[in-house]
Design an enzyme around this catalytic site. Structure first.
Site, PDB file in Angstrom:
ATOM      1  N   PRO A 146       0.824  -1.195   0.000  1.00  0.00           N
ATOM      2  CA  PRO A 146       0.000   0.000   0.000  1.00  0.00           C
ATOM      3  C   PRO A 146       0.861   1.250   0.000  1.00  0.00           C
ATOM      4  O   PRO A 146       1.674   1.447   0.889  1.00  0.00           O
ATOM      5  CB  PRO A 146      -0.806  -0.111   1.293  1.00  0.00           C
ATOM      6  CG  PRO A 146      -0.363  -1.339   1.977  1.00  0.00           C
ATOM      7  CD  PRO A 146       0.869  -1.805   1.329  1.00  0.00           C
ATOM      8  N   GLU A 147       0.694   2.047  -0.994  1.00  0.00           N
ATOM      9  CA  GLU A 147       1.320   3.365  -1.029  1.00  0.00           C
ATOM     10  C   GLU A 147       0.215   4.353  -0.668  1.00  0.00           C
ATOM     11  O   GLU A 147      -0.882   3.941  -0.288  1.00  0.00           O
ATOM     12  CB  GLU A 147       1.911   3.632  -2.419  1.00  0.00           C
ATOM     13  CG  GLU A 147       2.906   2.551  -2.830  1.00  0.00           C
ATOM     14  CD  GLU A 147       3.552   2.768  -4.190  1.00  0.00           C
ATOM     15  OE1 GLU A 147       3.750   3.932  -4.568  1.00  0.00           O
ATOM     16  OE2 GLU A 147       3.849   1.779  -4.865  1.00  0.00           O
TER      17      GLU A 147
END
Length: 295
Positions: free
Chosen positions: A2-3
């Site tokens: 997850p960015e």
DNA sequence: AAGTGAACCTGAACGC
DNA sequence: TGCGTTCAGGTTCACT
């Protein structure tokens, strides 16, 4: 995994159902993730109400009625999900049949409008971690973070200051969370492609001798904002296992120009290049050797 | 000091 | 079917 866009997608999925909900019970299925769970976590959560769900960079920040803040970093494979979505289906207890192998923490929550449900933190690789603070400013994790890329404090001038004289490749410099907070391997590759900058270029080349941002750096700041906004709009990217709080996937992976597209034609209009993959600092970099150039 | 690579951990995809 | 290898969205620490 997850960015920033994925974490923001999780935040938006959690907020409507979690803000205002009381945490009735907390079950910890192990003692640690990447780090041990904070001392007294269970007792600090049980009986409190979540007043809001925020985000800073790739960190989720849950405000509690006690004034404390719960910090959650998802690492590579962390996820928050409702055992049953509280609006689509009747509230239902977390049953063994719903459990998955890496469900490390389970909350029973009760919301005044949406009823009772279960919220689960799962994380197969356990690179994620949880923090609990009287004041989020106390968290060492948030301490040295650079500006939010979608906020007013992020601009080419600030990057120029950070990049001046730097020999590290721009790819690595953009991943440095002290320069700009929230980019990861996917969105760095996508932003550099949009800005037509070679990921191998020394970061210092984007700065003039006087320390001003070159035009390409202005373009990069713009590209970073654009790609993040577009990714958030479509719920982030699902490569392998990213899921939002409702269990749905993101759609930005269909719009990747270069990430994970080695050997495919470059999508830049009129460009004849083919996407290449190289390794920088031990991580894959995808780029077009034709339309991405040295500054 | 800055920059690179290994380590943390599990699972999926691939080649043989 | 099974086994070994490689790779994965992040961060931190230990080297040169």
């Amino acid at each position: 995994m997850p960015e920033l866009p994925e974490v923001e997608t999780v935040r938006r999925g959690l907020e409507p159902w979690l803000a205002g909900a009381t945490i009735e019970a907390v079950t910890l299925n192990r003692a640690d993730l990447r780090f041990p769970f904070p001392e007294g976590l269970k007792a600090a959560l049980e009986g409190t109400t979540v007043t809001g769900v925020g985000r800073r960079a790739k960190y989720l920040l849950m405000s509690l009625s006690t004034g404390k803040t719960l910090l959650s970093h998802l690492g590579m494979t962390g996820s928050w999900r409702f055992a049953e979505h509280p609006i689509d289906k009747p509230p239902r207890y977390y049953e063994p049949t719903l459990a998955e192998k890496h469900d490390h923490m389970v909350w029973t929550i009760a919301h005044p409008e949406h009823g009772r449900s279960h919220l689960i933190y799962a994380d197969p690789r356990r690179f994620g971690f949880i923090g609990l603070y009287d004041d989020p400013a106390d968290s060492p994790y948030l301490e040295g973070l650079g500006p939010e890329p979608l906020g007013n404090d992020f601009h080419a001038e600030g990057m120029a200051e950070a990049f001046a004289g730097k020999k590290a490749p721009i790819k690595a410099a953009l991943l440095d969370q002290r320069v700009v907070a929230g980019l990861g391997n996917i969105y760095v590759a996508e932003a550099l492609h949009r800005a037509h900058i070679l990921p191998t270029a020394a970061a210092g080349r984007l700065v003039t001798p006087k320390g001003r941002p070159k035009a390409m750096l202005e373009g990069l700041a713009q590209a970073v904002r654009q790609v993040l906004v577009e990714a958030i709009e479509v719920g982030g990217s699902t490569l392998r296992d990213f899921r939002n709080a409702e269990g749905g996937s993101g759609y930005f992976q269909h719009r990747f120009a270069v990430y994970d597209r080695e050997g495919e034609p470059c999508p830049t209009p009129l460009c004849t290049g083919t996407v290449e993959r190289i390794v920088q600092s031990g991580r894959s970099t995808f780029f077009c050797p034709v339309c991405q150039k040295l500054p």
